[in-house]
Design a protein around this motif. Sequence first.
Motif, mmCIF file in Angstrom:
data_model
loop_
_atom_site.group_PDB
_atom_site.id
_atom_site.type_symbol
_atom_site.label_atom_id
_atom_site.label_comp_id
_atom_site.label_asym_id
_atom_site.label_seq_id
_atom_site.Cartn_x
_atom_site.Cartn_y
_atom_site.Cartn_z
ATOM 1 N N VAL A 66 0.655 -1.195 -0.295
ATOM 2 C CA VAL A 66 -0.121 0.081 0.256
ATOM 3 C C VAL A 66 0.767 1.452 -0.209
ATOM 4 C CG1 VAL A 66 -1.963 1.374 1.398
ATOM 5 C CG2 VAL A 66 -1.816 -0.964 0.978
ATOM 6 N N ILE A 67 0.647 1.793 -1.579
ATOM 7 C CA ILE A 67 1.262 3.293 -0.587
ATOM 8 C C ILE A 67 0.667 4.548 -0.652
ATOM 9 C CG2 ILE A 67 3.755 2.424 -2.538
ATOM 10 C CD1 ILE A 67 1.627 3.955 -4.941
ATOM 11 N N ALA A 68 -0.693 4.664 -0.702
ATOM 12 C CA ALA A 68 -1.362 5.688 -0.246
ATOM 13 C C ALA A 68 -3.359 5.191 0.107
ATOM 14 C CB ALA A 68 -1.895 6.850 -1.170
ATOM 15 N N ASN A 69 -3.824 5.877 1.282
ATOM 16 C CA ASN A 69 -4.922 5.217 1.709
ATOM 17 C C ASN A 69 -6.079 6.222 1.450
ATOM 18 O OD1 ASN A 69 -4.587 3.009 3.408
ATOM 19 N ND2 ASN A 69 -3.137 4.334 4.748
ATOM 20 N N GLY A 70 -7.122 6.019 1.092
ATOM 21 C CA GLY A 70 -8.114 7.238 1.052
ATOM 22 C C GLY A 70 -8.152 7.286 0.042
ATOM 23 N N VAL A 71 -7.596 6.875 -1.589
ATOM 24 C CA VAL A 71 -7.638 7.113 -2.995
ATOM 25 C C VAL A 71 -8.555 6.491 -3.842
ATOM 26 C CG1 VAL A 71 -6.223 6.989 -5.027
ATOM 27 C CG2 VAL A 71 -4.892 6.914 -2.616
ATOM 28 N N VAL A 72 -9.987 7.061 -3.438
ATOM 29 C CA VAL A 72 -11.291 6.582 -4.018
ATOM 30 C C VAL A 72 -10.901 6.290 -5.847
ATOM 31 C CG1 VAL A 72 -12.360 7.542 -2.229
ATOM 32 C CG2 VAL A 72 -12.190 8.926 -4.037
ATOM 33 N N ASP A 73 -10.399 7.425 -6.554
ATOM 34 C CA ASP A 73 -10.431 7.173 -8.035
ATOM 35 C C ASP A 73 -8.694 7.616 -8.625
ATOM 36 O OD1 ASP A 73 -11.277 6.784 -10.158
ATOM 37 O OD2 ASP A 73 -12.073 8.744 -10.888
ATOM 38 N N PHE A 74 -8.547 6.442 -9.306
ATOM 39 C CA PHE A 74 -7.075 6.866 -10.275
ATOM 40 C C PHE A 74 -6.943 6.801 -11.477
ATOM 41 C CE2 PHE A 74 -2.704 4.637 -11.642
ATOM 42 C CZ PHE A 74 -2.024 5.138 -10.742
#
Length: 345
Positions: A226-234
Amino acid sequence: MYPSSRKGFTIIELLVAIGVTALLVTLMINIVTTVLTNWNRTSGTLSTGNQARLVLDQISQDLQGAILKNTSDVWMAASVQTAEPVTGVASQSWPATGKPAADLADTDINDSVRLSPAGLNLTDYRFGLAGVWLRFLTIPSGLNTAGDPTTISAPRAVAYQIIRKKVGSTAATNTQFSYQLFRSEVYPDATFTAGYNLYQTGGYNSPTATSVGAVANLRSPNVDQVIANGVVDFGVRLFALDSTTGKNAEVFPVDRRGGGAVGSYAFAATTAKNLTDPGTGLTVANTTPAFPTVAEIMIRVITPEGVRLLDAKENGNPVPGTWWEIVIQNSNVYTRRIDLKATAL
């Protein structure tokens, strides 16, 4: 008898005092509420901004070391995941009460796909239920430990994708989920053994839980990646040279070369034609294969307050607004344009 010397307040005086006190209390509440709201927004922006910078720096480093060759092998692939991805990751779940599925109409304000019109700003793009699954072959800089297959400077496959999974305990009673962005990779020795075609069946596209560095790790990241939390769109927007204009034109997620607009939601950097993305089943509609020259990355990160609201919304609690309305009000979008140094050799 002498008259009483005691004095008191009249009813009118009491009402005036109560009114002034109520007014002062109301003003104080409004001030405190405004301060807390601004504090939450500021702290949320700082939190999301720090995460986004780390992610964009890592992707930039990987893409600037990307390897592209003028062969029928697929050296880079990207696909808009319009449905729940099958990754083999434990505790993954995309329920109906969560992020809305993509209906592909591209017009609904609450739809998770928004790729048109042609002049749409990247910050307004939406890349599907699970965002884009981006994978490519690269030689990351700063790694060169001879004899160590995990750090030696050699070609390796890397991938970025969002997964919605349980956080903390995996017990059935746990209902807390997090939208997490993963960076997974295949170590150089395993990449060499598997080959350099990201579209080969199985292998790179296998949704099998695996250890870090193995071939199936490209589709099934490990919890430690995991490199980031809370990512809802990429998402990613790729550009290539348009032979008709001699300028760069978008080729993914919509192919706009020649003034057209062909949206297949899948891309493959290869000389081959009429391909099917083995990981998502999407068809690559580029009848004229392209090798990207520029990549624009978009990441939408939700604030801590947004996480709280989404968690309540997705667990059936009465939270005002639709899923996307909550996200738009409580998230920040970050973008970066990356010139790809590699050329199709």
